[in-house]
Design an enzyme around this catalytic site. Structure first.
Site, short mmCIF file in Angstrom:
data_model
loop_
_atom_site.label_atom_id
_atom_site.label_comp_id
_atom_site.label_asym_id
_atom_site.label_seq_id
_atom_site.Cartn_x
_atom_site.Cartn_y
_atom_site.Cartn_z
N ASP A 405 52.02 -54.37 -0.55
CA ASP A 405 53.37 -54.30 0.01
C ASP A 405 54.36 -54.72 -1.08
OD1 ASP A 405 55.37 -54.08 1.92
OD2 ASP A 405 55.17 -56.17 2.52
N GLU A 408 57.74 -51.90 -4.67
CA GLU A 408 58.78 -50.98 -5.22
C GLU A 408 59.13 -51.34 -6.66
OE1 GLU A 408 58.88 -52.45 -2.20
OE2 GLU A 408 58.28 -50.64 -1.13
N ASP A 483 59.56 -50.61 6.94
CA ASP A 483 60.11 -51.44 8.01
C ASP A 483 61.05 -50.67 8.93
OD1 ASP A 483 58.67 -53.44 6.88
OD2 ASP A 483 60.36 -54.37 5.85
C1 GLC Z 1 57.54 -56.31 4.39
C2 GLC Z 1 56.56 -55.26 4.91
C3 GLC Z 1 56.03 -55.67 6.25
C4 GLC Z 1 55.41 -57.05 6.15
C5 GLC Z 1 56.40 -58.07 5.59
C6 GLC Z 1 55.78 -59.44 5.35
O1 GLC Z 1 58.67 -56.33 5.18
O2 GLC Z 1 57.11 -53.98 4.96
O3 GLC Z 1 55.11 -54.73 6.72
O4 GLC Z 1 54.98 -57.48 7.41
O5 GLC Z 1 56.93 -57.59 4.38
O6 GLC Z 1 54.72 -59.38 4.47
#
Ligand code: GLC
Length: 799
Positions: A405, A408, A483
């Site tokens: 995650d 980017e 998200d």
């Molecule tokens: C980001 C991700 C989400 C995750 C969060 C905490 O917002 O997109 O899926 O739960 O980080 O790790």
């Protein structure tokens, strides 16, 4: 500041007349008077690559997008030197290159224009960073439509829109918000029933304008790098997408459990909570294969560590969950906490693996753990190191999948939301700044993760999930759309985003079911599940702040509906797995927008809601509260209502009922849909029989069923079973022939064929040309027939 007033005044610069022409095998070079070189490579007779150099110099030829497995080669190629133009002819297309201005026009062999330059290639010098802003503009025709472009939260048809590719953390994005988490600079044009594609393989921030700024022009440009694009000729959209997918690659088959239902939340902890969620699934008999650990399993958000208070013995916990059929998937982010007592940080410092700013200091950014440094995943040595970090978690503790995650990379508390543009990257030996590496940074992270997981999971198959992606990332990882929000509009978005990703070569994709931000009510959650069981990746995930989002969080009625649909997903696993096989083998998108399915029917060109799940199931989600049905368009052909076998003729829009416990779902006539019995998780039961739902058609239809050991690599050595069924329906007969390939022996011995829509009563049955007693094939009153799995021909004869 250095200025160059002469060039500034000139603004856009254009190629001059051609003064030199050269051919080297499949490459043709045109050089202009002012130093532009156009290199055209004929990759196949319907696939070209066009690159433009200014000042006579090409950049080193390097791309992260292109798959090393791509099959290339052309059949025939000739170049004619005419007074005004050069004409390159292949077996499928002609390319006209104008001698006066280097403009290009591509036509089919009949002379029908597929894609023609408006201004064509032009560029502006970039004083701040050096190099050029490279630009291309094409003539857009009225009635021309545009699709693809990966993850865009917009109408499936992009005509009239401008989009930007710059992977960005976009928490709670809105409809039409740009840019999102992925950069897939590939579009499909459709004009006069003919389809073509353009892939602008340039990792800088890029823009595409689909007849938005000017009605008759479609253009694309990038902040740096080269004008370097591929052209694909259809004429069918499927051919365009399959060629693009072949060029940028496909994943390996995932383990079958990865196609089951997954449950996630930010975050399930401590261990007791994880176990409770898992046991509730089993108690309520709602199938589930994977449970996710978000960042809170770590020690202070340090990647590759565990919070020992909440997870005192992760290996034991993983084992216990595994014994109940749950696979554990953990999150790993790119930001490494600055902490000299933290081994990962120390190793990266010792080896010089962190990214640096232009003048030398390390790049620092704030993420969950506070100040972090960021490995340069574009360096192959860093990728190898990163892959090795997974050993303990995967090989020793038994975690089965990893979720990358924030790659980017997302940086908090800065307006750009990401790394500074001067950050330096190795780019596999082509050093550059973040301007060029940004869009591939997450891709290279997940590539390293994939390599690690693959190594340490062996002999099983890896499962990896990423948020950021550039073209080609599909080779390494599944992805989700980031998200989103628990609103009806986001349900609509999830539907178009998944379709768009699939026809952009990236099929293993899903949304956060129910919405990540905010909380859905039961109705929205149920409607989302009904849609998402038809998405290749099927996971509920939500932010912890907005209440619970488990299948049982919305009362008994909704729990029952959710169970029913997750069960349907598990029944359809062999169908879904066969879809995946087709995607891996030949790039067939797992979901097909209606326009992809039938581009000749102009009714499909602006449809967003209906889509094909695989090639034989037609789905149309309910996207409004309090609905008891909706209007939907049926593509041409005949369709059976999945729920009651009612047969409908396509080519029209009609009202279809779908109360809260239903979704419009139709089966293409002639289809044979394979099903497994409901299981609580993949592998819970030995499959004792394969169900085949047979939908009568007057005429012929082919259906496939692919199976193997559901994990591991034996299938690559021929241990798979591919059944090809040819159904042929006549007035008073139905003939099913089976052709089998592969030497995997499926565990079941028989098929249970359920016959739908048979227009006659079965009077006699012949198996492999021998009449059989209807009793021995168990011809039941409910049109169900049981036969051994090895038949070659089954012949049902009516009265
Ligand atoms: C980001 C991700 C989400 C995750 C969060 C905490 O917002 O997109 O899926 O739960 O980080 O790790």
């Amino acid at each position: 500041m250095i200025t160059n007033t002469e060039i500034e005044k000139r603004g856009n610069q254009f190629p001059d007349k051609i003064v030199d022409f050269k051919r080297e095998n499949d490459k043709i070079y045109f050089t202009t008077n002012n130093g532009v070189i156009l290199e055209i490579t004929i990759l196949r007779d319907s696939m070209l690559r066009l690159r433009y150099a200014t000042e006579y110099v090409f950049e080193p030829d390097f791309s992260y997008a292109i798959s090393s497995d791509v099959s290339l080669g052309y059949n025939e190629l000739s170049v004619a030197d005419q007074s005004q133009e050069y004409i390159i002819t292949t077996n499928k297309i002609k390319v006209h290159v104008n001698k006066g201005d280097l403009k290009v026009e591509i036509t089919d062999l009949e002379g029908q224009v597929l894609l023609g330059d408006e201004l064509g290639f032009h560029w502006e010098e970039n004083f701040e960073f050096g190099g050029n802003v490279v630009k291309m503009s094409k003539i857009s025709h009225s009635g021309e439509s545009y699709y693809g472009m990966g993850d865009k939260a917009s109408h499936t048809n992009l005509k009239g829109k401008r989009v930007n590719n710059w992977v960005t953390d976009t928490y709670a994005y809105g409809k039409d918000q740009e840019p999102l988490y992925k950069a897939i600079p590939f579009y499909i044009g459709l004009k006069d029933g003919i389809s073509y594609g353009v892939f602008f393989d340039n990792s800088f921030s890029s823009y595409f304008d689909f007849a938005s700024e000017r009605r008759n022009v479609t253009s694309f440009w990038a902040d740096g790098g080269e004008m370097n694009y591929y052209f694909f000729y259809g004429p069918k959209m499927a051919q365009v997408v399959e060629a693009y997918t072949d060029l940028t690659g496909v994943p390996e088959l995932p383990p079958l459990w990865a196609l089951g239902f997954h449950q996630s939340k930010w975050s399930y902890y401590p261990e007791r909570q994880v176990k409770k969620i898992a046991s509730t699934f089993r108690k309520l008999r709602i199938p589930c294969d994977a449970i996710y650990l978000d960042i809170d399993y770590m020690d202070g958000f340090r990647c590759f560590t565990w919070n020992k208070k909440h997870f005192p013995d992760p290996k034991r916990m993983v084992e216990e969950l595994e014994s109940d059929g749950f696979k554990v998937v953990t999150m790993i982010d790119p930001g490494i906490k600055i902490d000299r007592d933290y081994w990962v940080y120390r190793q990266a410092m010792e080896h010089g693996y962190f990214c640096r700013r232009a003048d030398g200091p390390h790049f620092k950014g704030r993420v969950w753990p506070g100040d972090c440094k960021f490995p340069d995943f574009t360096n192959p040595k860093v990728r190898e190191w990163w892959a090795g970090l997974y050993k303990e978690m995967i090989a020793d503790m038994g975690v089965r999948g990893v979720w990358n995650d924030m790659n980017e990379p997302a940086i908090m508390e800065v307006p750009s939301k990401t790394a500074n543009l001067d950050v330096r990257h190795d780019f596999d030996g082509h050093p550059c700044s973040h301007r060029k590496a940004h869009n591939v940074y997450g891709m290279q992270m997940v590539r390293a993760t994939y390599e690690g997981i693959k190594k340490f999971t062996f002999p099983l198959r890896p499962f990896v999930l990423t948020r950021a992606a550039y073209s080609g990332t599909q080779r390494y990882s599944a992805t989700w759309t980031g998200d989103n929000v628990a609103t009806w509009e986001h349900l609509w978005l999830a539907n178009v985003q998944m379709q768009r990703m699939c026809i952009s070569g990236y099929s293993f994709v899903g949304s956060d079911i129910g919405g990540f931000a905010e909380q859905p009510n039961g109705e929205l959650f149920a409607r989302w599940i009904q849609l998402a069981i038809f998405h290749p990746f099927c996971r509920v995930h939500s932010s912890g702040d907005h209440g619970d989002q488990e299948p049982w969080s919305f009362g008994e009625e909704i729990t029952g509906i959710v169970r029913k649909f997750i069960e349907l997903r598990y029944q359809l696993l062999p169908y879904l797995y066969t879809m995946f096989h087709k995607y891996v083998k030949s790039g067939v998108p797992m979901l097909q927008s209606l326009v992809f399915y039938d581009q000749e029917d102009s009714q499909t060109h602006f449809r967003t809601d209906e889509f094909l799940f695989g090639e034989q199931l037609l789905v149309c989600p309910i996207q409004e509260p309090n609905a008891q049905g909706r209007r939907m368009y049926f593509p041409r052909g005949n369709w059976y209502n999945y729920w009651n076998d009612e047969k409908l003729e396509g080519g029209v829009e009609r009202w279809v009922p779908a109360d809260i416990d239903s979704i419009p779902l139709y089966v293409r006539e002639g289809a044979m849909i394979p099903k497994y019995p409901v299981q609580q998780y993949v592998g819970e039961k030995e499959i004792g029989e394969l169900y085949l739902d047979v939908y009568y058609k007057e005429g012929t239809e082919i259906s496939l069923v692919y199976e193997d050991q559901q994990d591991g690599y034996d299938y690559k050595k021929g241990r798979y079973s591919l059944r090809r069924f040819r159904l042929k329906g006549k007035d008073n007969a139905l003939i099913i022939q089976q052709f089998k390939d592969g030497n995997y022996i499926t565990p079941y011995d028989r098929f249970i064929l359920k016959l739908h829509g048979l227009p006659f009563t079965v009077a006699a049955v012949h198996l492999d040309n021998e009449p059989v007693d209807p009793q021995t094939v168990k011809l039941n009153g409910d049109n169900t027939i049981e036969v051994g799995k090895d038949f070659t021909e089954l012949h049902l004869i009516g009265t």
